[in-house]
Design an enzyme around this catalytic site. Structure first.
Site, PDB file in Angstrom:
ATOM      1  N   GLU A   1      -6.847   4.770   7.934  1.00 28.82           N
ATOM      2  CA  GLU A   1      -6.765   6.004   7.450  1.00 28.82           C
ATOM      3  C   GLU A   1      -7.996   6.614   6.883  1.00 28.82           C
ATOM      4  O   GLU A   1      -7.994   7.553   6.770  1.00 28.82           O
ATOM      5  CB  GLU A   1      -5.329   6.032   6.510  1.00 28.82           C
ATOM      6  CG  GLU A   1      -4.311   6.024   7.314  1.00 28.82           C
ATOM      7  CD  GLU A   1      -2.862   5.560   6.475  1.00 28.82           C
ATOM      8  OE1 GLU A   1      -2.857   5.506   5.510  1.00 28.82           O
ATOM      9  OE2 GLU A   1      -2.097   5.185   7.248  1.00 28.82           O
TER      10      GLU A   1
ATOM     11  N   GLU B   1      -5.491  -4.929  10.489  1.00 27.55           N
ATOM     12  CA  GLU B   1      -4.412  -3.979  10.784  1.00 27.55           C
ATOM     13  C   GLU B   1      -4.708  -3.355  12.002  1.00 27.55           C
ATOM     14  O   GLU B   1      -5.561  -2.328  11.926  1.00 27.55           O
ATOM     15  CB  GLU B   1      -4.297  -2.917   9.584  1.00 27.55           C
ATOM     16  CG  GLU B   1      -4.238  -3.683   8.246  1.00 27.55           C
ATOM     17  CD  GLU B   1      -3.521  -2.758   7.239  1.00 27.55           C
ATOM     18  OE1 GLU B   1      -2.440  -2.710   6.672  1.00 27.55           O
ATOM     19  OE2 GLU B   1      -4.291  -1.633   7.051  1.00 27.55           O
TER      20      GLU B   1
ATOM     21  N   ASN C   1       0.742  -1.069   0.048  1.00 21.43           N
ATOM     22  CA  ASN C   1      -0.081  -0.014   0.110  1.00 21.43           C
ATOM     23  C   ASN C   1       0.798   1.225  -0.165  1.00 21.43           C
ATOM     24  O   ASN C   1       1.610   1.471   1.055  1.00 21.43           O
ATOM     25  CB  ASN C   1      -0.752  -0.066   1.315  1.00 21.43           C
ATOM     26  CG  ASN C   1      -1.900   1.139   1.319  1.00 21.43           C
ATOM     27  OD1 ASN C   1      -1.971   1.957   0.507  1.00 21.43           O
ATOM     28  ND2 ASN C   1      -2.288   1.347   2.740  1.00 21.43           N
ATOM     29  N   TRP C   2       1.128   1.916  -1.062  1.00 18.58           N
ATOM     30  CA  TRP C   2       2.042   2.876  -1.320  1.00 18.58           C
ATOM     31  C   TRP C   2       1.308   3.993  -0.787  1.00 18.58           C
ATOM     32  O   TRP C   2       2.040   5.242  -0.541  1.00 18.58           O
ATOM     33  CB  TRP C   2       2.360   3.283  -2.607  1.00 18.58           C
ATOM     34  CG  TRP C   2       3.253   2.354  -3.408  1.00 18.58           C
ATOM     35  CD1 TRP C   2       3.610   1.243  -2.801  1.00 18.58           C
ATOM     36  CD2 TRP C   2       3.716   2.176  -4.574  1.00 18.58           C
ATOM     37  NE1 TRP C   2       4.586   0.517  -3.744  1.00 18.58           N
ATOM     38  CE2 TRP C   2       4.791   1.228  -4.777  1.00 18.58           C
ATOM     39  CE3 TRP C   2       3.571   2.891  -5.790  1.00 18.58           C
ATOM     40  CZ2 TRP C   2       5.283   0.819  -6.103  1.00 18.58           C
ATOM     41  CZ3 TRP C   2       4.118   2.786  -7.010  1.00 18.58           C
ATOM     42  CH2 TRP C   2       4.942   1.713  -6.921  1.00 18.58           C
ATOM     43  N   LYS C   3       0.050   4.150  -0.262  1.00 14.46           N
ATOM     44  CA  LYS C   3      -0.535   5.517   0.205  1.00 14.46           C
ATOM     45  C   LYS C   3      -0.559   6.515  -0.805  1.00 14.46           C
ATOM     46  O   LYS C   3      -0.304   6.581  -1.829  1.00 14.46           O
ATOM     47  CB  LYS C   3      -0.073   5.567   1.672  1.00 14.46           C
ATOM     48  CG  LYS C   3      -0.156   4.269   2.383  1.00 14.46           C
ATOM     49  CD  LYS C   3       0.202   4.441   4.039  1.00 14.46           C
ATOM     50  CE  LYS C   3       0.201   3.432   4.769  1.00 14.46           C
ATOM     51  NZ  LYS C   3      -0.039   3.574   6.236  1.00 14.46           N
TER      52      LYS C   3
ATOM     53  N   GLY D   1       2.585  -1.258   4.336  1.00 16.08           N
ATOM     54  CA  GLY D   1       2.535   0.116   3.776  1.00 16.08           C
ATOM     55  C   GLY D   1       4.188   0.726   3.891  1.00 16.08           C
ATOM     56  O   GLY D   1       4.925   0.563   2.750  1.00 16.08           O
ATOM     57  N   GLY D   2       4.937   1.163   4.653  1.00 11.23           N
ATOM     58  CA  GLY D   2       6.228   1.784   4.632  1.00 11.23           C
ATOM     59  C   GLY D   2       7.054   0.914   3.890  1.00 11.23           C
ATOM     60  O   GLY D   2       7.784   1.373   2.929  1.00 11.23           O
TER      61      GLY D   2
ATOM     62  N   SER E   1       3.259  -2.271  10.279  1.00  4.35           N
ATOM     63  CA  SER E   1       4.734  -2.287  10.258  1.00  4.35           C
ATOM     64  C   SER E   1       5.493  -3.643   9.774  1.00  4.35           C
ATOM     65  O   SER E   1       6.393  -4.007  10.731  1.00  4.35           O
ATOM     66  CB  SER E   1       5.113  -1.741  11.718  1.00  4.35           C
ATOM     67  OG  SER E   1       4.707  -0.573  11.779  1.00  4.35           O
TER      68      SER E   1
ATOM     69  N   GLY F   1       2.335   2.193  10.889  1.00  2.30           N
ATOM     70  CA  GLY F   1       3.318   3.263  10.204  1.00  2.30           C
ATOM     71  C   GLY F   1       3.910   3.720  11.869  1.00  2.30           C
ATOM     72  O   GLY F   1       4.500   4.704  11.870  1.00  2.30           O
TER      73      GLY F   1
ATOM     74  N   HIS G   1      -9.556   0.806   5.059  1.00  2.00           N
ATOM     75  CA  HIS G   1      -8.419   1.196   5.463  1.00  2.00           C
ATOM     76  C   HIS G   1      -8.828   2.116   6.716  1.00  2.00           C
ATOM     77  O   HIS G   1      -9.253   3.033   6.599  1.00  2.00           O
ATOM     78  CB  HIS G   1      -7.444   1.755   4.771  1.00  2.00           C
ATOM     79  CG  HIS G   1      -6.080   1.835   4.936  1.00  2.00           C
ATOM     80  ND1 HIS G   1      -5.673   2.658   5.884  1.00  2.00           N
ATOM     81  CD2 HIS G   1      -4.817   0.921   4.836  1.00  2.00           C
ATOM     82  CE1 HIS G   1      -4.268   2.429   6.318  1.00  2.00           C
ATOM     83  NE2 HIS G   1      -3.947   1.400   5.529  1.00  2.00           N
TER      84      HIS G   1
HETATM   85  C1  PEP Z   1      -1.089   0.208   5.928  1.00  2.00           C
HETATM   86  O1  PEP Z   1      -1.194   1.302   5.751  1.00  2.00           O
HETATM   87  O2  PEP Z   1      -1.726  -0.682   5.370  1.00  2.00           O
HETATM   88  C2  PEP Z   1       0.210  -0.338   6.690  1.00  2.00           C
HETATM   89  C3  PEP Z   1       0.349  -1.432   7.252  1.00  2.00           C
HETATM   90  O3  PEP Z   1       1.316   0.550   6.776  1.00  2.00           O
HETATM   91  P1  PEP Z   1       2.813  -0.023   7.508  1.00  2.00           P
HETATM   92  O4  PEP Z   1       3.237  -1.094   7.015  1.00  2.00           O
HETATM   93  O5  PEP Z   1       3.558   1.317   7.150  1.00  2.00           O
HETATM   94  O6  PEP Z   1       2.531   0.003   9.010  1.00  2.00           O
END
Ligand code: PEP
Length: 263
Positions: free
Chosen positions: A108, A178, A13-15, A243-244, A222, A184, A106
């Site tokens: 966010e 999640e 997920n590049w956001k 994500g990251g 994470s 994040g 999600h």
């Molecule tokens: C996400 O936003 O779906 C996510 C899991 O982010 P991260 O891996 O950065 O925690």
């Protein structure tokens, strides 16, 4: 080895990242990693969710990858079809561009953009009507976890969409657990805590649909190369929403590799 027959999924997920030049480089690097050390589609399915304006160019760039890498939409409109809805992209328009997968729910979107239960239900309905496949995100906040409500919150989020999904459409659902406090933040749920929640989700799904045992349940929060193998070894963790770490080709590849090897 977990013994599960579910093919794992690793989705990046590049956001709201990155700039175009970096995106192109990232895909090039990922394709290179996969060429050097292939991962078959039977070992692990890989997806990337770029920003909406990059969906088609990323899809194009992925065509010559050594395994299929799916382009996943990060969101879709709660309005179906076409029409005078400035700024929106509907399920039908995504499908028309051969985008078959979409993230819904999600945290966010829930927290920052007001995607409440009604909005999420409309999005789920639209995606399913357009025959899209959904990566449905669920997860509790830190306060909810500390108050002992994590399981109840997550199962309620599953129930929120249960009545909208027809029997055969459960084939089109992937769940991503999640925990919000892990997204994040660098804090990951321990493999034991994650597995416990995944098992509860599996149990909940199995009460709703006979397909419950076959639904992939991804973990997100994470995930990094350093913790991917431990998570991948858990019986009910069938992949990761990343994500990251998905913004680094090598890290993302290593996470996919960890899941590919574990099953
Ligand atoms: C996400 O936003 O779906 C996510 C899991 O982010 P991260 O891996 O950065 O925690």
């Amino acid at each position: 080895m977990s013994g599960s027959t579910i093919i794992p999924w690793v989705v990046g997920n590049w956001k709201m990242n990155p700039m175009q030049a970096n995106s192109q480089q990232l895909i090039q690097d990922l394709k290179q990693q996969l060429k050097q050390n292939p991962i078959s589609e039977q070992q692990c399915r890989i997806g990337i969710a770029p920003i909406s304006i990059a969906l088609l160019s990323v899809q194009q760039q992925l065509l010559d990858a050594s395994c299929e890498i799916l382009s996943v939409a990060q969101d879709l409109s709660r309005i179906a079809g076409t029409g005078a809805y400035t700024g929106e992209v509907s399920a039908e328009l995504l499908k028309d561009s051969h985008i078959d997968y979409v993230l819904i729910g999600h945290s966010e979107r829930r927290e920052i953009f007001g995607d409440n239960v009604n909005v999420i239900q409309e999005k789920v309905k639209n995606a399913l009507n357009a025959e899209m496949k959904i990566i449905y995100c669920v997860g509790e906040s830190l306060e909810q976890r500390e108050a002992g409500q994590a399981e109840q919150v997550v199962l309620q989020q599953i129930c929120d969409i249960a009545a909208l999904v027809k029997a055969e459409q459960w084939n089109n659902i992937i769940v991503a657990y999640e925990p919000i406090w892990a997204i994040g933040t660098g804090k990951t749920a321990s493999p034991e805590d994650a597995q416990t929640m995944h098992a509860k989700i599996r149990e909940g799904l199995s009460q709703i649909t006979p397909l419950g045992a076959e639904i992939a349940i991804l973990y997100g929060g994470s995930v990094k190369p350093e913790n991917a193998a431990e998570l991948a070894a858990c019986a009910d963790i069938n992949g990761a929403l990343v994500g990251g770490a998905s913004l680094n080709a090598e890290s993302f590849y290593q996470i996919a590799q960890a899941f590919a090897k574990s099953k």
